[in-house]
Design a protein around this motif. Structure first.
Motif, PDB file in Angstrom:
ATOM      1  N   GLY A 250       0.779  -1.222   0.000  1.00 49.40           N
ATOM      2  CA  GLY A 250       0.000   0.000   0.000  1.00 49.40           C
ATOM      3  C   GLY A 250       0.813   1.275   0.000  1.00 49.40           C
ATOM      4  O   GLY A 250       0.244   2.363  -0.058  1.00 49.40           O
ATOM      5  N   VAL A 251       2.157   1.139   0.062  1.00 47.90           N
ATOM      6  CA  VAL A 251       3.024   2.317   0.057  1.00 47.90           C
ATOM      7  C   VAL A 251       3.557   2.538  -1.351  1.00 47.90           C
ATOM      8  O   VAL A 251       4.027   1.592  -2.001  1.00 47.90           O
ATOM      9  CB  VAL A 251       4.189   2.147   1.059  1.00 47.90           C
ATOM     10  CG1 VAL A 251       5.093   3.374   1.051  1.00 47.90           C
ATOM     11  CG2 VAL A 251       3.651   1.883   2.456  1.00 47.90           C
ATOM     12  N   LEU A 252       3.501   3.751  -1.837  1.00 47.78           N
ATOM     13  CA  LEU A 252       4.014   4.056  -3.164  1.00 47.78           C
ATOM     14  C   LEU A 252       5.523   3.839  -3.215  1.00 47.78           C
ATOM     15  O   LEU A 252       6.225   4.056  -2.216  1.00 47.78           O
ATOM     16  CB  LEU A 252       3.693   5.506  -3.529  1.00 47.78           C
ATOM     17  CG  LEU A 252       2.199   5.845  -3.666  1.00 47.78           C
ATOM     18  CD1 LEU A 252       2.027   7.340  -3.938  1.00 47.78           C
ATOM     19  CD2 LEU A 252       1.554   5.013  -4.772  1.00 47.78           C
TER      20      LEU A 252
ATOM     21  N   ASP B 273       7.790   6.464  -1.903  1.00 47.91           N
ATOM     22  CA  ASP B 273       7.694   6.748  -0.469  1.00 47.91           C
ATOM     23  C   ASP B 273       8.363   5.693   0.397  1.00 47.91           C
ATOM     24  O   ASP B 273       8.410   5.852   1.621  1.00 47.91           O
ATOM     25  CB  ASP B 273       6.219   6.866  -0.058  1.00 47.91           C
ATOM     26  CG  ASP B 273       5.513   8.039  -0.736  1.00 47.91           C
ATOM     27  OD1 ASP B 273       6.219   9.023  -1.058  1.00 47.91           O
ATOM     28  OD2 ASP B 273       4.285   7.963  -0.942  1.00 47.91           O
ATOM     29  N   VAL B 274       8.861   4.634  -0.218  1.00 52.63           N
ATOM     30  CA  VAL B 274       9.502   3.557   0.541  1.00 52.63           C
ATOM     31  C   VAL B 274      10.911   3.991   0.932  1.00 52.63           C
ATOM     32  O   VAL B 274      11.700   4.434   0.085  1.00 52.63           O
ATOM     33  CB  VAL B 274       9.549   2.260  -0.282  1.00 52.63           C
ATOM     34  CG1 VAL B 274      10.241   1.155   0.519  1.00 52.63           C
ATOM     35  CG2 VAL B 274       8.145   1.835  -0.681  1.00 52.63           C
ATOM     36  N   THR B 275      11.242   3.869   2.199  1.00 56.54           N
ATOM     37  CA  THR B 275      12.571   4.258   2.675  1.00 56.54           C
ATOM     38  C   THR B 275      13.567   3.123   2.484  1.00 56.54           C
ATOM     39  O   THR B 275      13.193   1.962   2.282  1.00 56.54           O
ATOM     40  CB  THR B 275      12.512   4.641   4.162  1.00 56.54           C
ATOM     41  OG1 THR B 275      12.135   3.485   4.933  1.00 56.54           O
ATOM     42  CG2 THR B 275      11.503   5.750   4.390  1.00 56.54           C
ATOM     43  N   LEU B 276      14.844   3.472   2.569  1.00 57.71           N
ATOM     44  CA  LEU B 276      15.899   2.467   2.438  1.00 57.71           C
ATOM     45  C   LEU B 276      15.818   1.434   3.554  1.00 57.71           C
ATOM     46  O   LEU B 276      16.033   0.232   3.324  1.00 57.71           O
ATOM     47  CB  LEU B 276      17.269   3.154   2.445  1.00 57.71           C
ATOM     48  CG  LEU B 276      18.498   2.238   2.370  1.00 57.71           C
ATOM     49  CD1 LEU B 276      18.482   1.420   1.083  1.00 57.71           C
ATOM     50  CD2 LEU B 276      19.783   3.049   2.476  1.00 57.71           C
TER      51      LEU B 276
END
Length: 334
Positions: free
Chosen positions: A177-179, A182-185
């Motif tokens: 559900g996260v674009l 927008d996903v962090t390392l």
């Protein structure tokens, strides 16, 4: 310089022949597959499609032509850089492979790196201390895991760490559900942890076993006995003599294991629903996506062949006696 030119030329010719042979075999296997591409493409709608519509689909895909004509068109398209169209992902095969490969190369690259470093270190330690408790533990670990299927390890890790302890995610390469932007390392590394562990554990076992055997042989050699007579410690002997000589078989096994690494990634990505090239291979096989399946097969062959070539080059660099022996044999034969 001439020997290196000949070496590169021979390797390029051999690679071209291997790719051509793999293309023929892969195409024949795809044609003999019980999975009908049209039926797999239609799925639940197969009951509502008549013979005329099936014939139109077959004509559009070129499947109404003889197998020889289909192979000739596909192979000529490959030579021009056109890998075809994937009906599974409704995109060009080149785009699918490019997108999926970016995900898989991180997973396989890190697993390959960790397998080499940790496996080589364990093999050196076990070979330098044969028969001791540390050697027994390393051998037990290597023998058990070398015979363990990748999917079993992946399922076990999933049950323990994701379902039981809930330390790691159950699936995917990012939170659901996260674009992507927008996903962090940290989140990507968190999702990468279990697939990476599943692939690395098995690779470590093979490298450790081969390195241990070579290291024991080195520690029993005459120059090591001479070094001990001069007062050299085990650590000094290992660092000065053991590491470089034991690196030769480790390098060969490490690069030769690229094919097994890709095969393991297929199973690991399937278990963890990781969107890489391995899961794309499974989807292509189940959906009868022949262009995607054939392109992945050729890419894997190229990948493994380049790895074996790099291993040969590093072998010659690490041990110049191999090159000298080859040149001497060439002079004698002439």
């Amino acid at each position: 310089m001439g020997s290196w030119k000949a070496f590169v030329l021979i390797r390029l010719v051999r690679l071209a022949l291997v790719l051509a042979g793999v293309a023929v075999v892969a195409f024949l296997l795809a044609k003999l597959s019980p999975v009908d591409p049209i039926d797999a493409y239609l799925g639940p709608d197969i009951a509502r499609v008549g013979p005329e519509q099936r014939a139109l689909i077959a004509q559009k895909w070129g499947m109404d032509q003889p197998a020889g004509v289909q192979f000739a068109k596909w192979f000529s398209s490959i030579l021009t850089g056109d890998l075809g169209w994937s009906v599974t992902y409704n995109a060009s095969v080149a785009d699918v492979i490019s997108e999926r490969f970016r995900s898989s190369i991180v997973l396989m690259g890190l697993a390959w790196l960790f397998s080499g470093i940790i496996g080589f270190s364990l093999g050196i330690w076990a070979g330098a201390n044969p028969g001791r408790w540390s050697d027994r533990i390393i051998r037990l670990y290597a023998y058990v895991l070398a015979a363990t299927p990748t999917f079993w390890i992946a399922i076990l890790l999933l049950i323990v760490f994701s379902v039981g302890l809930r330390w790691t995610p159950v699936c995917c390469a990012a939170p659901i559900g996260v674009l992507p932007e927008d996903v962090t390392l940290l989140q990507r590394l968190h999702h990468l942890l279990l697939p990476l562990a599943a692939l690395s554990i098995l690779g470590i076992a093979q490298i450790a076993l081969h390195t241990r055997v070579k290291m024991i042989e080195i520690m029993q050699s005459d120059f090591v006995l001479y070094a001990r007579a001069q007062g050299g410690t085990t650590l000094d002997i290992v660092l000065r003599h053991g590491v470089r000589n034991a690196a030769l078989p480790a390098i060969t096994v490490l690069f030769a294991s690229l094919g097994e690494l890709f095969g393991g990634s297929i199973l690991a990505e399937t278990v963890f629903s990781y969107p890489g090239l391995g899961s794309a291979t499974i989807e292509a096989g189940l959906r009868g996506d022949v262009p995607l399946l054939l392109a992945i097969t050729l890419m894997t062959t190229l990948f493994v062949s380049i790895g074996n070539t790099i291993a040969d080059v590093l072998y010659h660099v690490a041990d110049p006696r191999i090159s000298s022996a080859s040149e001497t044999w060439r002079e004698v034969s002439q």
